[in-house]
Design a protein around this motif. Structure first.
Motif, short mmCIF file in Angstrom:
data_model
loop_
_atom_site.label_atom_id
_atom_site.label_comp_id
_atom_site.label_asym_id
_atom_site.label_seq_id
_atom_site.Cartn_x
_atom_site.Cartn_y
_atom_site.Cartn_z
N ILE A 168 0.90 -1.21 -0.06
CA ILE A 168 0.03 -0.18 0.00
C ILE A 168 1.06 1.26 -0.08
N ILE A 169 0.68 2.14 -1.19
CA ILE A 169 1.62 3.11 -1.26
C ILE A 169 0.57 4.59 -0.78
N THR A 170 1.20 5.25 0.24
CA THR A 170 0.49 6.34 0.52
C THR A 170 1.58 7.40 1.05
N GLY A 171 0.90 8.46 1.43
CA GLY A 171 1.78 9.65 1.97
C GLY A 171 1.51 10.80 1.45
N MET A 172 2.37 12.05 1.80
CA MET A 172 2.02 13.25 1.34
C MET A 172 1.83 13.46 -0.26
N SER A 173 0.62 14.33 -0.47
CA SER A 173 0.47 14.63 -1.90
C SER A 173 1.80 15.50 -2.60
N GLY A 174 2.33 15.06 -3.78
CA GLY A 174 3.56 15.56 -3.91
C GLY A 174 4.83 15.17 -3.60
N ALA A 175 4.76 14.12 -2.71
CA ALA A 175 6.02 13.42 -2.28
C ALA A 175 6.67 12.38 -3.29
N GLY A 176 5.89 11.88 -4.10
CA GLY A 176 6.26 11.00 -5.13
C GLY A 176 5.63 9.62 -5.29
N ARG A 177 4.20 9.52 -4.97
CA ARG A 177 3.78 8.49 -5.15
C ARG A 177 3.47 7.78 -6.46
N SER A 178 3.26 8.79 -7.39
CA SER A 178 3.22 8.45 -8.92
C SER A 178 4.54 7.69 -9.26
N ARG A 179 5.72 8.26 -8.90
CA ARG A 179 7.01 7.77 -9.30
C ARG A 179 7.38 6.46 -8.86
N ALA A 180 6.75 6.32 -7.45
CA ALA A 180 7.07 4.94 -6.92
C ALA A 180 6.21 4.03 -7.46
N ARG B 92 2.56 -4.72 3.17
CA ARG B 92 3.31 -3.58 3.79
C ARG B 92 2.86 -2.33 3.32
N VAL B 93 3.25 -1.20 4.28
CA VAL B 93 2.54 0.13 3.85
C VAL B 93 3.68 0.86 3.58
N LEU B 94 3.87 1.58 2.38
CA LEU B 94 4.95 2.70 2.10
C LEU B 94 4.51 3.96 2.23
N ARG C 172 -1.47 10.92 9.96
CA ARG C 172 -0.84 10.67 11.09
C ARG C 172 -0.89 9.37 11.64
N ALA C 173 -2.05 8.74 11.65
CA ALA C 173 -2.23 7.35 11.90
C ALA C 173 -1.76 6.56 11.18
N VAL C 174 -1.97 6.77 9.58
CA VAL C 174 -1.42 5.77 8.66
C VAL C 174 0.11 5.70 8.81
N LYS C 175 0.72 6.87 9.00
CA LYS C 175 2.31 7.03 8.98
C LYS C 175 2.60 6.13 10.25
N GLU C 176 2.10 6.15 11.38
CA GLU C 176 2.51 5.32 12.52
C GLU C 176 2.60 3.86 12.40
N ARG C 177 1.66 3.46 11.37
CA ARG C 177 1.75 1.84 10.97
C ARG C 177 2.55 1.65 9.85
N ASP D 238 5.40 0.40 7.41
CA ASP D 238 6.21 -0.41 7.35
C ASP D 238 7.79 0.16 6.90
N VAL D 239 7.60 1.04 5.80
CA VAL D 239 8.75 1.80 5.27
C VAL D 239 8.43 3.42 5.11
N ILE D 240 9.46 4.06 5.80
CA ILE D 240 8.96 5.68 5.38
C ILE D 240 10.27 6.03 4.66
N ILE D 241 9.88 6.84 3.66
CA ILE D 241 10.91 7.20 2.79
C ILE D 241 10.59 8.70 2.71
N ASP D 242 11.58 9.77 3.04
CA ASP D 242 11.51 11.15 2.95
C ASP D 242 12.07 11.58 1.67
N THR D 243 11.43 12.03 0.73
CA THR D 243 11.87 12.66 -0.49
C THR D 243 12.29 13.97 -0.82
N SER D 244 12.35 14.45 0.58
CA SER D 244 12.56 16.10 0.47
C SER D 244 13.96 16.45 -0.35
N ASN D 245 14.97 15.68 -0.13
CA ASN D 245 16.20 16.05 -0.80
C ASN D 245 16.29 14.86 -2.25
#
Length: 314
Positions: free
Chosen positions: A36-48, A114-116, A156-161, A163-170
């Motif tokens: 399951i791919i989720t996260g902030m809009s603009g953080a790269g979901r489509s590229r993933a 897994r949740v990305l 917030r609740a989804v992020k806490e669950r 399995d993998v967190i990737i920060d794409t800021s840089n």
């Protein structure tokens, strides 16, 4: 619908997913898996999602959370889909149901998932949204930062669950793809598939060529009467071309050179490479040399196909 707010080579992700014909065919995971791919809009979901599709995952974008459980029915270790990636995000009106759906799936134990979660800082998200000039999906009549803050709270609740967190800021677009390869797909690099194409310069350069080789430095079999009507596929022409001084050395040296280049392409996740070999008419020299280069690259364990664009045009 794809996540259009993605980074380009200078800062925004393109929402481009290769066609099925362009996908690299790689072994399936065992046991079957859902990501399951989720996260902030603009953080790269489509590229993933695009990166996983290149690795032969079945990808579904913008899936309503309520359809996640029915979709798991298509996942199977024996036939069908064994690796499924699903993009679920705040564009879905029932996104708030995602937590209960994930809990239900995990309690059943039938499917490994897994949740990305893709993260990005506010400054970079603002830059990305400003570059594409589109509003945030939760912005409404407020400011861009209002939408970003609302999304962080909702996620917030989804992020806490996760399995993998990737920060794409840089991250550049390629950095994220490499991270997906290593952390999610377990692939150090992608396989490169090579097309070696002969062509005639008088018909123009191939538009899709990544590397162009000019073999007009070799004597032209066209001027040998008994070879004129033949092509580089014929043994007599191939023997004539490859027996010329420097011809075999050229094939050997070029194959060594392109071998190193292909390793670089693999590292940069460029899976398709076209080498264009040209002579005057694309009938004799280019055909023979293209076949020789193809054979040399295959001997190195590379996946190579050979095409002759202009053969038969004269």
């Amino acid at each position: 619908m794809s996540d259009s707010n993605e980074l380009s080579a200078t800062g925004s992700f393109p929402a481009v997913i290769p066609t099925m014909d362009e996908q690299a065919v790689l072994p399936h995971a065992d046991p079957p898996e859902i990501l399951i791919i989720t996260g902030m809009s603009g953080a790269g979901r489509s590229r993933a999602a695009a990166t996983l599709e290149d690795l032969n995952w079945y990808v579904v974008d913008n899936l309503p959370a309520g359809l996640l459980r029915p979709l798991t029915g298509m996942v199977s270790a024996e036939g069908g889909v064994s690796r499924l990636a699903v993009v679920v995000d705040v564009r879905s009106k029932d996104f708030s149901d995602l937590i209960s759906t994930l809990d239900s799936l995990r309690e059943s134990g039938a499917i490994l998932y897994r949740v990305l979660f893709l993260e990005c800082n506010d400054d970079e998200l603002v830059k990305r949204y400003e570059s594409v000039r589109r509003p945030h999906p939760l912005q409404g009549d407020g400011r861009l930062l209002d939408g970003i803050n609302a999304e962080r709270e909702l996620l917030r609740a989804v992020k806490e669950r996760a399995d993998v967190i990737i920060d794409t800021s840089n991250y550049s677009v390629h950095d994220l793809a490499r991270e997906i390869h290593t952390q999610i797909a377990g692939e150090a690099q992608t396989d490169v598939r090579v097309t070696v194409m002969s062509f005639g310069f008088k018909y123009g350069l191939p538009m899709d060529a990544d590397n162009v080789v000019d073999v007009r430095f070799l004597p032209n079999p066209y001027w040998v009467t008994e070879l004129r009507h033949l092509t580089g596929h014929d043994q007599a022409v191939a023997a004539y071309v490859l027996s010329q001084p420097g011809a075999e050395d050229f094939v050997h040296n070029y194959s060594n050179l392109i071998g190193g280049i292909l390793e670089g392409y693999a590292h940069e996740l460029k899976p398709f490479v076209t080498i264009a070999v040209g002579c005057t008419g694309g009938k004799h020299r280019s055909v023979a040399i293209a076949e020789a280069i193809s054979a040399s690259l295959r001997a190195r364990g590379l996946a190579v196909r050979t095409l002759h664009r202009d053969l038969g045009r004269e």
